[in-house]
Design a protein around this motif. Structure first.
Motif, PDB file in Angstrom:
ATOM      1  N   THR A  28       0.820  -1.058   0.068  1.00 21.15           N
ATOM      2  CA  THR A  28       0.099   0.083   0.030  1.00 21.15           C
ATOM      3  C   THR A  28       0.950   1.328  -0.019  1.00 21.15           C
ATOM      4  O   THR A  28       2.171   1.166   0.193  1.00 21.15           O
ATOM      5  CB  THR A  28      -0.828   0.198   1.221  1.00 21.15           C
ATOM      6  N   GLN A  30       0.953   3.421   2.223  1.00 18.93           N
ATOM      7  CA  GLN A  30       1.738   3.722   3.563  1.00 18.93           C
ATOM      8  C   GLN A  30       2.756   2.783   3.621  1.00 18.93           C
ATOM      9  O   GLN A  30       3.941   3.155   4.288  1.00 18.93           O
ATOM     10  CB  GLN A  30       0.399   3.115   4.586  1.00 18.93           C
ATOM     11  N   GLU A  31       2.601   1.639   3.313  1.00 16.73           N
ATOM     12  CA  GLU A  31       3.801   0.843   3.523  1.00 16.73           C
ATOM     13  C   GLU A  31       5.017   1.134   2.437  1.00 16.73           C
ATOM     14  O   GLU A  31       6.240   0.864   2.774  1.00 16.73           O
ATOM     15  CB  GLU A  31       3.480  -0.856   3.009  1.00 16.73           C
ATOM     16  N   GLY A  33       5.792   4.129   1.987  1.00 16.05           N
ATOM     17  CA  GLY A  33       6.036   5.443   2.375  1.00 16.05           C
ATOM     18  C   GLY A  33       5.726   6.516   1.402  1.00 16.05           C
ATOM     19  O   GLY A  33       6.477   7.921   1.646  1.00 16.05           O
ATOM     20  N   GLU A  35       2.544   9.343  -0.026  1.00 20.01           N
ATOM     21  CA  GLU A  35       1.326  10.065   0.175  1.00 20.01           C
ATOM     22  C   GLU A  35       0.146   9.623  -0.719  1.00 20.01           C
ATOM     23  O   GLU A  35       0.300   9.119  -1.678  1.00 20.01           O
ATOM     24  CB  GLU A  35       1.783  11.712  -0.109  1.00 20.01           C
ATOM     25  N   LEU A  36      -0.889   9.667   0.047  1.00 24.54           N
ATOM     26  CA  LEU A  36      -2.201   9.001  -0.549  1.00 24.54           C
ATOM     27  C   LEU A  36      -2.626  10.347  -1.174  1.00 24.54           C
ATOM     28  O   LEU A  36      -2.540  11.406  -1.194  1.00 24.54           O
ATOM     29  CB  LEU A  36      -3.280   8.685   0.488  1.00 24.54           C
ATOM     30  N   GLU A  42      -7.138   3.791   1.355  1.00 20.61           N
ATOM     31  CA  GLU A  42      -5.951   3.354   2.148  1.00 20.61           C
ATOM     32  C   GLU A  42      -5.247   1.949   1.522  1.00 20.61           C
ATOM     33  O   GLU A  42      -4.222   1.753   1.676  1.00 20.61           O
ATOM     34  CB  GLU A  42      -6.188   3.309   3.478  1.00 20.61           C
ATOM     35  N   HIS A  46       0.270   0.456  -4.250  1.00 17.47           N
ATOM     36  CA  HIS A  46       0.962   1.533  -4.926  1.00 17.47           C
ATOM     37  C   HIS A  46       1.805   0.922  -5.893  1.00 17.47           C
ATOM     38  O   HIS A  46       2.680  -0.154  -5.843  1.00 17.47           O
ATOM     39  CB  HIS A  46       2.067   1.922  -3.486  1.00 17.47           C
TER      40      HIS A  46
END
Length: 88
Positions: A28, A30-31, A33, A35-36, A42, A46
């Protein structure tokens, strides 16, 4: 087995293998690092890389098809072996 049948069976193995390969290495934002993007879930992956997925799928499908073809040639597992209803 005719080459047309082999091609059709390989395509089926390839299509099945896509679903085996898709979750490999998915991260993802978040994993990773990163930005969304506004509106992005979420859980969205990515960095989608279709070329890498196609290569991995081809490798897996070729290996599975090779096992299938070797079984067809050498008869390791046959339909008679799997027929539990009429087995004596």
């Amino acid at each position: 087995m005719r080459w047309q049948s082999m091609l059709a069976i390989y395509i089926l193995f390839w299509a099945f293998s896509v679903f085996l390969v898709l979750p490999w290495g998915v991260r993802t934002a978040q994993e990773a690092g990163a930005e969304l993007v506004p509106g992005q879930a979420e859980s969205a992956p990515h960095g989608f890389r279709p070329g890498l997925i196609a290569i991995r799928t081809t490798i897996v499908a070729t290996a599975l098809f090779a096992v299938f073809l070797l079984n067809y040639i050498f008869g390791w597992v046959t339909a008679d072996m799997l027929d539990w209803v009429h087995r004596s």
